[in-house]
Design an enzyme around this catalytic site. Structure first.
Site, mmCIF file in Angstrom:
data_model
loop_
_atom_site.group_PDB
_atom_site.id
_atom_site.type_symbol
_atom_site.label_atom_id
_atom_site.label_comp_id
_atom_site.label_asym_id
_atom_site.label_seq_id
_atom_site.Cartn_x
_atom_site.Cartn_y
_atom_site.Cartn_z
ATOM 1 N N ASP A 120 1.082 -1.251 -0.160
ATOM 2 C CA ASP A 120 -0.295 0.349 0.137
ATOM 3 C C ASP A 120 0.991 1.366 -0.025
ATOM 4 O O ASP A 120 1.533 0.908 1.272
ATOM 5 C CB ASP A 120 -0.861 0.462 1.035
ATOM 6 C CG ASP A 120 -2.116 0.318 1.253
ATOM 7 O OD1 ASP A 120 -2.448 1.640 0.550
ATOM 8 O OD2 ASP A 120 -3.414 -0.338 1.113
ATOM 9 N N GLU A 124 -6.777 3.565 -6.462
ATOM 10 C CA GLU A 124 -7.686 3.645 -5.311
ATOM 11 C C GLU A 124 -8.487 4.746 -5.561
ATOM 12 O O GLU A 124 -7.790 5.883 -6.157
ATOM 13 C CB GLU A 124 -7.295 3.633 -4.108
ATOM 14 C CG GLU A 124 -9.233 3.487 -3.413
ATOM 15 C CD GLU A 124 -8.890 4.200 -1.736
ATOM 16 O OE1 GLU A 124 -9.740 3.666 -0.571
ATOM 17 O OE2 GLU A 124 -7.572 4.832 -1.253
ATOM 18 N N HIS A 184 -12.024 -2.667 2.868
ATOM 19 C CA HIS A 184 -11.243 -3.055 4.519
ATOM 20 C C HIS A 184 -12.086 -0.879 5.330
ATOM 21 O O HIS A 184 -12.155 -0.504 6.258
ATOM 22 C CB HIS A 184 -9.857 -2.305 4.811
ATOM 23 C CG HIS A 184 -9.193 -0.912 4.355
ATOM 24 N ND1 HIS A 184 -9.258 -1.207 3.431
ATOM 25 C CD2 HIS A 184 -8.768 -0.643 5.017
ATOM 26 C CE1 HIS A 184 -8.446 -0.387 2.753
ATOM 27 N NE2 HIS A 184 -7.842 0.749 4.032
ATOM 28 N N ASP A 185 -13.481 -1.174 4.416
ATOM 29 C CA ASP A 185 -13.543 0.991 4.714
ATOM 30 C C ASP A 185 -14.944 0.271 4.102
ATOM 31 O O ASP A 185 -16.043 1.307 4.528
ATOM 32 C CB ASP A 185 -12.679 1.941 3.511
ATOM 33 C CG ASP A 185 -11.318 2.310 3.360
ATOM 34 O OD1 ASP A 185 -11.256 2.055 4.739
ATOM 35 O OD2 ASP A 185 -11.161 2.322 2.742
ATOM 36 N N ASP A 188 -3.031 4.666 -1.920
ATOM 37 C CA ASP A 188 -4.033 5.210 -1.308
ATOM 38 C C ASP A 188 -4.716 6.548 -2.193
ATOM 39 O O ASP A 188 -3.827 7.736 -2.437
ATOM 40 C CB ASP A 188 -3.517 5.422 -0.150
ATOM 41 C CG ASP A 188 -5.017 5.759 1.067
ATOM 42 O OD1 ASP A 188 -5.516 5.118 1.411
ATOM 43 O OD2 ASP A 188 -4.817 6.984 1.411
HETATM 44 C C1 NOJ Z 1 -8.617 5.009 2.292
HETATM 45 C C2 NOJ Z 1 -7.839 3.962 3.032
HETATM 46 O O1 NOJ Z 1 -8.315 2.644 2.688
HETATM 47 C C3 NOJ Z 1 -8.576 4.129 3.882
HETATM 48 O O2 NOJ Z 1 -9.113 3.632 5.150
HETATM 49 C C4 NOJ Z 1 -7.576 5.309 4.729
HETATM 50 O O3 NOJ Z 1 -8.501 5.378 6.058
HETATM 51 C C5 NOJ Z 1 -7.975 6.913 3.898
HETATM 52 N N1 NOJ Z 1 -7.842 6.076 2.676
HETATM 53 C C6 NOJ Z 1 -7.134 8.337 4.415
HETATM 54 O O4 NOJ Z 1 -5.263 7.249 3.853
#
Ligand code: NOJ
Length: 528
Positions: free
Chosen positions: A101, A266, A327-328, A203
């Site tokens: 990542d 992402e 994970h979000d 990210d």
């Molecule tokens: C996206 C990530 O997937 C998330 O988990 C994170 O909180 C935010 N970006 C900030 O880095």
């Protein structure tokens, strides 16, 4: 796509590991790198081809690793650089690629770059972050909002300016208009690629560049009450700026300095903007993550429509991809329900494009309820009570029926799902009809069936209940029919033989022409 011309990240399946929750090896209740090494045999049996590991770098953990204080080391919670090298070597020996990542949009406020930057206006690192004067009335420079609640600007008493943070105030945004920042992050990428990593998931890649004139964001006319407050504005000037594409292209060039690496971005944007991240002449991200399935209504015509729109929007030669969980976002098994999670698995592994699985989805892990005093996620802490919390999808992997599910000998950092005594990897691996067995079969089938990887995507006429499509390669076709409802359904598909049903009990069955589906059933048929 021609099979002979393909590369690993096109033919393979990616598996996301949230390292805090995968496997603890030292009893501190938090997963680590040695833990991952111990679970490589499981991943090999599952059949995935690459692991993407969420951040493992030094960090004060304000956002659980997405706030990095040193890009080129390993957080002691997870291990050491030697442990990382050992993981890389063991993974490669197992035939698994390793994707890291990369979090280039922001650092931790404890990163030495930011410590320097905030120390004085003439510090050499001042311009590495985004500092602006207050408005004449002392208020923030723009109306931009943090994704984690409140203004995206934090006033710094010592130097009398605001700094910008798209996420927590402890995650200041780097200034990607500064060439020194770019070079520094490109060096970070080289550092890890020289060590042997196979690529990066970047990210919030669409956030990297902000408006040079710092214009206010407009109100969002489609804001839905009850949604997070940052959605009240459209991020017109704070994200997805045209100049972002130059940065992505540069990152791609850095990745291309090394052989056979992948750049994944992402990107949470509507399909037409998402596909821009393939870049001009496909010189951007190899795979801008396609998250459309994470929020789509679970209804056959809606899914058919979004697949059609995505396929139509892809630039010529662009390789598609699909994501079912991360994970979000809430766990797929909870989002679509247990019965439909098998249909979702079959969808993910039969669509055209690289599939990305989220750890635990293959054993049907559910969103775990988190009591208020157990909340860890800063998003939930800042914006409580409206369901944005991400802890419930980050709970420890359910390996076995023993105490703490075999995840740790200590106290797990988040609670375990209360179903772990039955729903765990050990129990499901020996159950010939479990969801885990289904995942293993689907991944293996995909691997040996070129139609499923390289074939065209040809939708059949969508019914209210059933999504059906053919995948054809080299004059051979397989047919996928997915019943999105609990009611039986039938459709005419032509003669063939069942390769797999989501219930794992129809293999080899002759299909005369019509195909009968049970409620919540998906079937793959080899057409004659
Ligand atoms: C996206 C990530 O997937 C998330 O988990 C994170 O909180 C935010 N970006 C900030 O880095």
């Amino acid at each position: 796509m021609n099979k002979a011309a393909s590369v690993w990240w096109q033919a393979g399946t990616i598996y996301q590991i949230y390292p805090r929750s995968f496997q603890d090896s030292n009893g501190d209740g938090i997963g680590d790198l040695k833990g991952i090494v111990g679970r490589l045999p499981y991943l090999r049996q599952l059949g995935v081809d690459a692991i993407w590991i969420s951040p493992i770098f030094p960090s004060p953990m304000a956002d659980f690793g997405y706030d990095i204080s040193d890009y080129i080391d390993i957080h002691p919670l997870f291990g050491t650089l030697d442990d990382f090298d050992a993981l890389l070597e063991a993974a490669h020996e197992s035939g698994l690629k390793v994707i890291l990542d990369l979090v280039p949009n922001h650092t931790s406020d404890e990163h030495p770059w930011f410590v320097g930057s905030r120390s004085s206006r003439d510090n050499p690192k001042r311009d590495w972050y985004i500092w602006r004067d207050p408005k004449p009335d002392g208020s923030a420079p723009t109306n931009w909002l943090s994704e984690f609640g409140g203004s995206a600007w934090q006033y710094d008493e010592a130097t009398g300016q605001y700094y910008y943070h798209a996420f927590l105030d402890r995650q200041p945004d780097l200034n990607w208009r500064n060439p020194d920042v770019r070079d520094a992050i490109y060096e970070v990428m080289r550092f890890w690629m020289r060590r042997g990593v196979d690529g990066f998931r970047v990210d919030v890649i669409w956030h990297l560049i902000k408006d040079d004139q710092f214009r206010d964001n407009p109100a969002n006319p489609n804001y839905v009450a009850g949604r997070p407050p940052h959605e009240t504005l459209v991020t017109l000037y704070s994200a997805d700026r045209p100049e972002t594409q130059d940065v992505v292209a540069e990152m791609r060039q850095v990745v291309d300095e090394f052989e056979d690496r992948v750049l994944i971005g992402e990107v949470y944007l509507p399909i037409d903007r998402l596909v821009a991240y393939y870049g001009e002449n496909l010189g951007g991200a190899h795979l801008p993550f396609n998250f459309a399935l994470l929020s789509a209504p679970w209804h056959a015509p809606d899914i058919a429509d979004l697949i059609a729109r995505y396929e139509a929007a892809l630039p010529l030669g662009a390789w598609p991809n699909w994501v079912l969980g991360n994970h979000d976002r809430p766990r797929v098994a909870t989002r679509v329900g247990e019965a439909q999670s098998r249909v979702a698995a079959m969808l993910l592994l039969t669509l055209r494009g690289t599939p990305t699985l989220y750890y635990g989805d293959e054993i049907g892990m559910k969103q775990v309820p988190i009591a208020p005093d157990q909340v860890q996620d800063p998003f939930e802490k800042n914006v409580p009570g409206i369901g944005v919390g991400r802890d419930g999808c980050r709970t420890p992997m359910q390996w076995a029926s023993e105490t703490h599910a075999g995840f740790t000998s200590g106290v797990p950092w988040l609670p375990l799902g209360d179903d772990y005594r039955e729903n765990n990897a050990v129990a499901l691996a020996v159950d010939p009809q479990s969801i885990l067995t289904l995942y293993v079969k689907l991944i293996a089938l995909r691997k040996r069936t070129p139609e499923l990887v390289f074939g065209s995507y040809d939708p059949m006429e969508t019914q209210e209940a059933v999504l059906a499509y053919r995948r054809t390669y080299d004059d051979q076709s397989v047919l996928i029919a997915l019943n999105f409802t609990g009611e039986p359904a039938s459709l005419h598909v032509g003669a063939g033989e069942v390769l797999v049903s989501t219930e794992l009990d129809r293999e080899g069955e002759n299909v005369p022409g019509p195909l009968e589906l049970r409620g919540n059933e998906g079937v793959i048929v080899r057409l004659r």
